[in-house]
Design a protein around this motif. Structure first.
Motif, PDB file in Angstrom:
ATOM      1  N   THR A  50     -27.397 -16.048  63.828  1.00 46.56           N
ATOM      2  CA  THR A  50     -26.301 -15.163  64.244  1.00 46.56           C
ATOM      3  C   THR A  50     -26.547 -13.691  63.937  1.00 46.56           C
ATOM      4  O   THR A  50     -25.704 -12.852  64.233  1.00 46.56           O
ATOM      5  N   SER A  51     -27.686 -13.373  63.325  1.00 44.41           N
ATOM      6  CA  SER A  51     -27.985 -11.965  63.035  1.00 44.41           C
ATOM      7  C   SER A  51     -29.484 -11.786  62.821  1.00 44.41           C
ATOM      8  O   SER A  51     -30.228 -12.759  62.668  1.00 44.41           O
ATOM      9  N   GLY A  52     -29.913 -10.526  62.823  1.00 40.33           N
ATOM     10  CA  GLY A  52     -31.277 -10.173  62.459  1.00 40.33           C
ATOM     11  C   GLY A  52     -32.356 -10.902  63.229  1.00 40.33           C
ATOM     12  O   GLY A  52     -32.330 -11.022  64.458  1.00 40.33           O
ATOM     13  N   LEU A  53     -33.355 -11.403  62.490  1.00 37.17           N
ATOM     14  CA  LEU A  53     -34.526 -12.049  63.081  1.00 37.17           C
ATOM     15  C   LEU A  53     -34.170 -13.320  63.839  1.00 37.17           C
ATOM     16  O   LEU A  53     -34.725 -13.602  64.904  1.00 37.17           O
ATOM     17  N   GLY A  54     -33.246 -14.103  63.293  1.00 36.86           N
ATOM     18  CA  GLY A  54     -32.853 -15.351  63.951  1.00 36.86           C
ATOM     19  C   GLY A  54     -32.208 -15.104  65.300  1.00 36.86           C
ATOM     20  O   GLY A  54     -32.502 -15.798  66.293  1.00 36.86           O
ATOM     21  N   ARG A  73     -23.605 -20.128  59.524  1.00 35.45           N
ATOM     22  CA  ARG A  73     -22.488 -20.470  58.632  1.00 35.45           C
ATOM     23  C   ARG A  73     -21.127 -20.127  59.217  1.00 35.45           C
ATOM     24  O   ARG A  73     -20.131 -20.770  58.921  1.00 35.45           O
ATOM     25  N   SER A  74     -21.067 -19.059  60.031  1.00 35.67           N
ATOM     26  CA  SER A  74     -19.787 -18.551  60.528  1.00 35.67           C
ATOM     27  C   SER A  74     -19.541 -18.976  61.970  1.00 35.67           C
ATOM     28  O   SER A  74     -20.311 -18.636  62.868  1.00 35.67           O
ATOM     29  N   SER A  75     -18.445 -19.676  62.203  1.00 38.67           N
ATOM     30  CA  SER A  75     -18.100 -20.103  63.567  1.00 38.67           C
ATOM     31  C   SER A  75     -17.818 -18.896  64.452  1.00 38.67           C
ATOM     32  O   SER A  75     -18.136 -18.890  65.645  1.00 38.67           O
ATOM     33  N   GLN A  76     -17.239 -17.850  63.855  1.00 36.67           N
ATOM     34  CA  GLN A  76     -16.936 -16.643  64.617  1.00 36.67           C
ATOM     35  C   GLN A  76     -18.220 -15.946  65.086  1.00 36.67           C
ATOM     36  O   GLN A  76     -18.346 -15.566  66.257  1.00 36.67           O
ATOM     37  N   LEU A  77     -19.187 -15.799  64.169  1.00 37.95           N
ATOM     38  CA  LEU A  77     -20.445 -15.157  64.527  1.00 37.95           C
ATOM     39  C   LEU A  77     -21.234 -15.994  65.529  1.00 37.95           C
ATOM     40  O   LEU A  77     -21.902 -15.456  66.416  1.00 37.95           O
ATOM     41  N   LEU A  78     -21.162 -17.302  65.389  1.00 40.29           N
ATOM     42  CA  LEU A  78     -21.835 -18.181  66.349  1.00 40.29           C
ATOM     43  C   LEU A  78     -21.255 -17.978  67.747  1.00 40.29           C
ATOM     44  O   LEU A  78     -21.997 -17.880  68.730  1.00 40.29           O
ATOM     45  N   SER A  79     -19.931 -17.899  67.824  1.00 41.44           N
ATOM     46  CA  SER A  79     -19.261 -17.703  69.108  1.00 41.44           C
ATOM     47  C   SER A  79     -19.639 -16.360  69.724  1.00 41.44           C
ATOM     48  O   SER A  79     -19.925 -16.269  70.927  1.00 41.44           O
ATOM     49  N   GLU A  80     -19.680 -15.313  68.868  1.00 45.67           N
ATOM     50  CA  GLU A  80     -20.034 -13.980  69.351  1.00 45.67           C
ATOM     51  C   GLU A  80     -21.486 -13.936  69.843  1.00 45.67           C
ATOM     52  O   GLU A  80     -21.781 -13.335  70.881  1.00 45.67           O
ATOM     53  N   THR A  81     -22.390 -14.572  69.085  1.00 48.50           N
ATOM     54  CA  THR A  81     -23.808 -14.586  69.471  1.00 48.50           C
ATOM     55  C   THR A  81     -24.010 -15.348  70.769  1.00 48.50           C
ATOM     56  O   THR A  81     -24.765 -14.919  71.657  1.00 48.50           O
ATOM     57  N   LEU A  82     -23.328 -16.465  70.895  1.00 48.83           N
ATOM     58  CA  LEU A  82     -23.424 -17.273  72.111  1.00 48.83           C
ATOM     59  C   LEU A  82     -22.980 -16.458  73.335  1.00 48.83           C
ATOM     60  O   LEU A  82     -23.667 -16.444  74.370  1.00 48.83           O
ATOM     61  N   GLU A  84     -22.900 -13.179  73.603  1.00 45.30           N
ATOM     62  CA  GLU A  84     -23.812 -12.047  73.796  1.00 45.30           C
ATOM     63  C   GLU A  84     -25.076 -12.482  74.542  1.00 45.30           C
ATOM     64  O   GLU A  84     -25.554 -11.785  75.446  1.00 45.30           O
ATOM     65  N   ILE A  85     -25.632 -13.635  74.156  1.00 44.04           N
ATOM     66  CA  ILE A  85     -26.834 -14.130  74.845  1.00 44.04           C
ATOM     67  C   ILE A  85     -26.508 -14.465  76.297  1.00 44.04           C
ATOM     68  O   ILE A  85     -27.272 -14.137  77.212  1.00 44.04           O
ATOM     69  N   LYS A  86     -25.342 -15.088  76.510  1.00 41.61           N
ATOM     70  CA  LYS A  86     -24.923 -15.463  77.861  1.00 41.61           C
ATOM     71  C   LYS A  86     -24.711 -14.232  78.744  1.00 41.61           C
ATOM     72  O   LYS A  86     -25.020 -14.242  79.943  1.00 41.61           O
ATOM     73  N   SER A  87     -24.170 -13.160  78.136  1.00 42.77           N
ATOM     74  CA  SER A  87     -23.900 -11.949  78.923  1.00 42.77           C
ATOM     75  C   SER A  87     -25.187 -11.278  79.385  1.00 42.77           C
ATOM     76  O   SER A  87     -25.222 -10.621  80.422  1.00 42.77           O
ATOM     77  N   LYS A  88     -26.274 -11.443  78.603  1.00 42.57           N
ATOM     78  CA  LYS A  88     -27.552 -10.812  78.944  1.00 42.57           C
ATOM     79  C   LYS A  88     -28.502 -11.760  79.680  1.00 42.57           C
ATOM     80  O   LYS A  88     -29.502 -11.328  80.245  1.00 42.57           O
ATOM     81  N   ASN A  89     -28.173 -13.048  79.628  1.00 39.52           N
ATOM     82  CA  ASN A  89     -29.024 -14.038  80.298  1.00 39.52           C
ATOM     83  C   ASN A  89     -28.132 -15.172  80.792  1.00 39.52           C
ATOM     84  O   ASN A  89     -27.888 -16.144  80.085  1.00 39.52           O
ATOM     85  N   LYS A  90     -27.645 -15.004  82.036  1.00 39.15           N
ATOM     86  CA  LYS A  90     -26.655 -15.964  82.557  1.00 39.15           C
ATOM     87  C   LYS A  90     -27.227 -17.375  82.721  1.00 39.15           C
ATOM     88  O   LYS A  90     -26.478 -18.348  82.787  1.00 39.15           O
ATOM     89  N   ALA A  92     -29.160 -18.773  80.469  1.00 38.49           N
ATOM     90  CA  ALA A  92     -29.451 -19.320  79.135  1.00 38.49           C
ATOM     91  C   ALA A  92     -28.654 -20.599  78.893  1.00 38.49           C
ATOM     92  O   ALA A  92     -27.469 -20.678  79.224  1.00 38.49           O
ATOM     93  N   GLN A  93     -29.314 -21.590  78.307  1.00 36.56           N
ATOM     94  CA  GLN A  93     -28.637 -22.827  77.897  1.00 36.56           C
ATOM     95  C   GLN A  93     -28.567 -22.826  76.378  1.00 36.56           C
ATOM     96  O   GLN A  93     -29.605 -22.767  75.693  1.00 36.56           O
ATOM     97  N   LEU A  94     -27.339 -22.891  75.878  1.00 38.43           N
ATOM     98  CA  LEU A  94     -27.105 -22.709  74.440  1.00 38.43           C
ATOM     99  C   LEU A  94     -26.130 -23.741  73.900  1.00 38.43           C
ATOM    100  O   LEU A  94     -25.244 -24.214  74.604  1.00 38.43           O
TER     101      LEU A  94
END
Length: 652
Positions: A50-54, A73-82, A84-90, A92-94
Motif C-alpha cells: 500500500t506504499s513505497g516499494l511495494g 495492514r490497513s483496509s483503507q490504504l488497500l482500497s485507496e491503492t486498488l 489508484e492502480i485501476k485509475s491508471k491501468n483500467k 489491471a486485475q487486482l
C-alpha cells in the motif's frame, strides 16, 4: 547508522562498477507480458503493497499483465491503492487482502482466505510469484501476541511463515514460480551472528536497556537473506527442474516512509546525505530491482538483484556459507511449527470485564487477535459489552460468562463451564492468558456465603482461587502462557502484616468499628502482590522453561466506577485533585499497563508494569518479602483446599 549504511551502499555500487569494468553481463529480464496460466493471468502476491516499494512494484507488475494480490495492514490504504492502480491501468486485475505480517494468526487467516478466493473465483489453485516486501523500522521494542519483537516478526518471521504456508501453491503452479525476498545492503553491519530462538524472535534485543533499532533492522535483513539462500539450496536438492526459484532483491536507498518513527530531523538528514551522494532513489526507481527479480528467467535462482537494469551483485561471504544457513534454519522452522500449532486465536480470560479497566483491556486484546473470554457479575452488562465489542470490531471473537468473583462456588462453576465450552467448541483444552482484574472498593463490611469479607474475597481470594483452578489449562498451552494480576500502588500503605486465616479472609477487618475500608482495600492489594511473586518463584522452581509467567500491572489513578459506593462529592474531589496533579487517566490509558504486561516477551516474569509504554518499576520491599509471601501462600492454600472440597461436594 547513516555513515555505516552509506559505506555499505557505496560498496554495493562499487561491485556493480567492477562487474561492468571486467565485463560481467546483466541478467536478462523479460520486458514482455507475463505468461498466461491457461486462460488466466499469473498471480503475484505482494506484501506491504500500500506504499513505497511495494506499491510501486504492484503498479509495475500489474502493467506487465500479472493478477496482483495486494496485502497490507490497513483496509483503507488497500482500497485507496486498488482504486489508484485501476485509475491508471483500467485493464489491471487486482485483489486485496488485509493481513498483519507480524502476526502468524493473521498470516494463517490470509492463507486460508487466499485459497478460498482461488476456489470461489474458479482459478487454478496456485500462485506464480510471492514478493515478501513488507518491512518496518521501529524505534522501540513492541512485542507481538506470540512474544516476538515486532520489527523482526514483520521483517523476517512473517515472510518465512508466509513462504512456508504458500509453498504448496507455488509448487502447484503449471509454470515456473518464484519467491522474491526484499532485503537490504544494511545486512552487512548486522552485529549479532547467533540464530537461536532467543535471537531469531528478537527477544534478545527487547531485553536490552536501550532498544538498538538499527541493529535489529540489520539483523532482520540478514536473517531474510540467510533464509533466501537456504531455501534456494533446499529446493535445488529436491527439485532439479528449478520449478520454484528464490531471488533476493535489494532496492538500494529509496525515499519511502519506512523511517517515519524516527525524529523528522534524523530522517531529513539521512535523506539529504544520500541525495548529496547521488544514491537517493524514488520508490519507482528502487522497485526496479524487485521487478527485475520477479521477471528474471526461470532457471535463475539464488541471485542478488541490485541497482536495476537486470544487474546482480554478490552479497557478503557470510551469507554464502552453508554452515550458517544450516544453523539458522532449524530455529526458524521451530518458530514456524510452534506458530502453526497455535493457529487458532490464543484465549484470554479477563475478570471484571464489563466496565472500566477490564473492559478497556478486553477491547485492546481483542484488537490484538485474542479470543477474549469476558467475565462479570451482571448478565446484562456482559451482553452490552459483548455487543459493543462486536460493533467496533467485527472480527472480534468473544465469549461471556457470568461469575461472582467473591464466591468460590461461582468461580468453581465457571471453571467447569469454561472447560465444557472449550470441549464443545473443539478448541485446545488450554488458555494462554488470565487477567485477574476484578476488584471492588466497598464502604461497609459485607460477608460472603463463606463468611469472608466481600472486598477481600473479590480482590484477593477470588483471584487466588481462579488462578489455582485454571493453572492446569495455562500449563497445557502449546505456547507460553501468562497470569496478569492487577495490583495498586495503594499496597504501600497496608498497615496489617499478618497473614493468618482471620486476616486473609478479612474477618479481622469486619469486626472493627467503623469498618476500615481503605485499609482493607490496601491489604487486599498487598496480598495479591505477595501471591504473585510467590507464584512466580514456585513456577520457576518447578518449570525452568518459564512456560507460565506471572506479571503485575498497576494502572495508576484511573477514572472508573470503583468508588461508586462513596458519596459523589468524595469521588469528585478525589478525581479533581488527581486531575490537577496531572495523574488522572482514562480507562484506556490505565489499561496500557495491562496490555504491556500481557504482551511482554514470554521469558519475562515477576515484573511490575506501571505507566504504560512498556515501563516497569520496583514494587515495595514488603511486597517482595519471601517470609510474608510464604505465610500468605500457606494460609491461602488451606482456604482454597477447604473451599474446593466443599464446592466439589456440593457439585456432586
Amino acid at each position: 547508522m547513516g555513515l555505516f549504511w552509506s559505506v555499505a551502499l557505496v560498496s554495493s555500487y562499487f561491485h556493480l562498477l567492477k562487474a561492468r569494468i571486467f565485463g560481467s553481463k546483466s541478467t536478462p529480464v523479460s520486458t514482455s507480458s507475463s505468461p498466461m496460466i491457461g486462460s488466466s493471468r499469473p498471480i503475484c502476491i505482494i506484501t506491504g503493497a500500500t506504499s513505497g516499494l511495494g506499491k510501486a512494484t504492484a503498479f509495475a507488475l500489474a502493467e506487465k499483465g500479472f493478477y496482483v494480490v495486494l496485502v497490507g495492514r490497513s483496509s483503507q490504504l488497500l482500497s485507496e491503492t486498488l482504486k489508484e492502480i485501476k485509475s491508471k491501468n483500467k485493464d489491471a486485475q487486482l485483489k486485496a487482502f488485509e493481513a498483519d505480517m507480524s502476526s502468524f494468526q493473521s498470516i494463517f487467516k490470509f492463507k486460508n482466505s487466499l485459497e478460498q478466493w482461488l476456489s470461489d473465483s474458479e482459478l487454478h489453485p496456485s500462485i506464480q510469484i510471492l514478493v515478501n516486501n513488507a518491512g518496518i523500522m521501529a524505534t522501540s521494542s513492541r512485542p507481538t501476541i506470540e512474544g516476538y519483537d515486532r520489527m523482526i516478526a514483520t521483517n523476517y518471521i512473517g515472510p518465512f511463515s508466509l513462504t512456508k504456508l504458500l509453498l504448496p501453491l507455488l509448487k502447484n503452479s503449471s509454470v515456473p514460480s518464484r519467491v522474491v525476498n526484499v532485503t537490504s545492503f544494511t545486512h552487512h553491519y548486522a552485529a549479532l551472528r547467533k540464530f537461536d530462538k532467543y535471537s531469531v524472535t528478537g527477544v534478545y534485543f527487547s531485553t536490552l536497556n536501550q532498544y538498538p533499532c538499527a541493529q535489529v533492522y540489520e539483523y532482520s535483513k540478514l536473517c531474510l537473506l540467510l533464509f533466501s539462500y537456504k531455501l534456494h539450496r533446499q529446493l535445488r536438492l529436491t527439485d532439479d527442474s528449478h520449478h520454484v526459484s528464490v531471488i533476493a532483491a535489494d532496492p538500494g536507498f529509496a525515499k519511502t516512509n519506512i523511517m517515519r518513527e524516527l525524529p523528522s530531523y534524523i530522517a531529513s538528514v539521512v535523506f539529504l546525505g544520500f541525495k548529496v551522494l547521488g544514491l537517493l532513489q524514488s520508490p519507482d526507481e528502487g522497485a526496479e530491482s524487485l521487478v527485475d527479480a520477479a521477471l528474471a528467467p526461470p532457471e535463475i535462482s539464488g541471485a542478488y538483484y541490485f541497482g536495476g537494469k537486470g544487474r546482480t551483485i554478490e552479497s557478503s561471504q557470510l551469507l554464502r556459507a552453508r554452515i550458517c544457513g544450516s544453523k539458522f534454519t532449524p530455529s526458524a522452522c521451530c518458530i514456524h511449527s510452534q506458530s502453526q500449532i497455535s493457529s487458532s486465536k490464543p484465549i484470554c480470560v479477563i475478570t471484571g470485564a464489563t466496565s472500566g479497566l477490564g473492559k478497556a483491556t478486553a477491547f485492546a486484546l481483542a484488537s490484538k487477535g485474542f479470543h477474549v473470554v469476558i467475565v462479570g457479575r451482571s448478565s446484562e452488562s456482559l451482553s452490552k459489552t459483548l455487543k459493543e465489542m462486536k460493533s467496533k470490531n467485527k472480527d472480534a471473537q468473544v465469549k461471556a460468562f457470568q461469575v461472582d468473583m467473591s464466591s468460590f462456588q461461582s468461580i468453581f462453576k465457571f471453571k467447569n463451564s469454561l472447560e465444557q465450552w472449550l470441549s464443545d467448541s473443539e478448541l485446545h483444552p488450554s488458555i494462554q492468558l488470565l487477567v485477574n482484574n476484578a476488584g471492588i472498593k466497598t464502604k461497609l463490611s459485607e460477608l460472603t456465603i463463606e463468611g469472608y469479607d466481600r472486598m477481600i474475597a473479590t480482590n484477593y481470594i477470588g483471584a487466588f482461587s481462579l488462578t489455582k483452578l485454571l493453572l492446569p489449562l495455562l500449563k497445557n498451552s502449546s505456547v507460553p502462557s501468562r497470569v496478569v494480576n492487577v495490583s495498586s500502588f495503594t499496597h504501600l500503605y497496608a498497615p496489617l502484616r499478618k497473614f493468618d486465616k482471620d486476616s486473609v479472609t478479612g474477618v479481622y477487618f469486619s469486626r472493627l468499628n467503623p469498618y476500615p475500608y481503605a485499609q482493607a482495600y490496601e491489604y487486599s492489594k498487598l496480598c495479591l502482590l505477595l501471591f504473585s511473586y510467590e507464584l512466580h518463584r514456585q513456577l520457576r522452581l518447578a518449570d525452568d522453561s518459564q512456560h507460565v509467567s506471572v506479571m503485575l500491572a498497576d494502572p495508576g489513578i484511573t477514572k472508573t466506577n470503583i468508588m461508586h459506593e462513596y458519596p459523589s462529592y468524595v469521588s469528585t474531589i478525589a478525581f479533581l485533585g488527581f486531575q490537577i496533579l496531572g495523574l488522572l487517566q482514562s480507562p484506556d490509558e490505565g489499561a496500557e499497563a495491562f496490555v504491556d504486561a500481557a504482551l511482554a516477551p514470554p521469558d519475562i516474569s515477576g515484573a511490575y508494569y506501571f505507566g504504560g509504554k512498556g515501563r516497569t518499576i520496583e514494587s515495595s520491599q514488603v511486597s517482595k518479602d519471601p517470609k510474608l509471601a510464604k505465610q500468605l501462600w500457606e494460609t491461602s492454600c488451606d482456604l482454597f483446599n477447604e473451599l474446593h472440597l466443599t464446592s466439589s461436594q456440593i457439585s456432586n
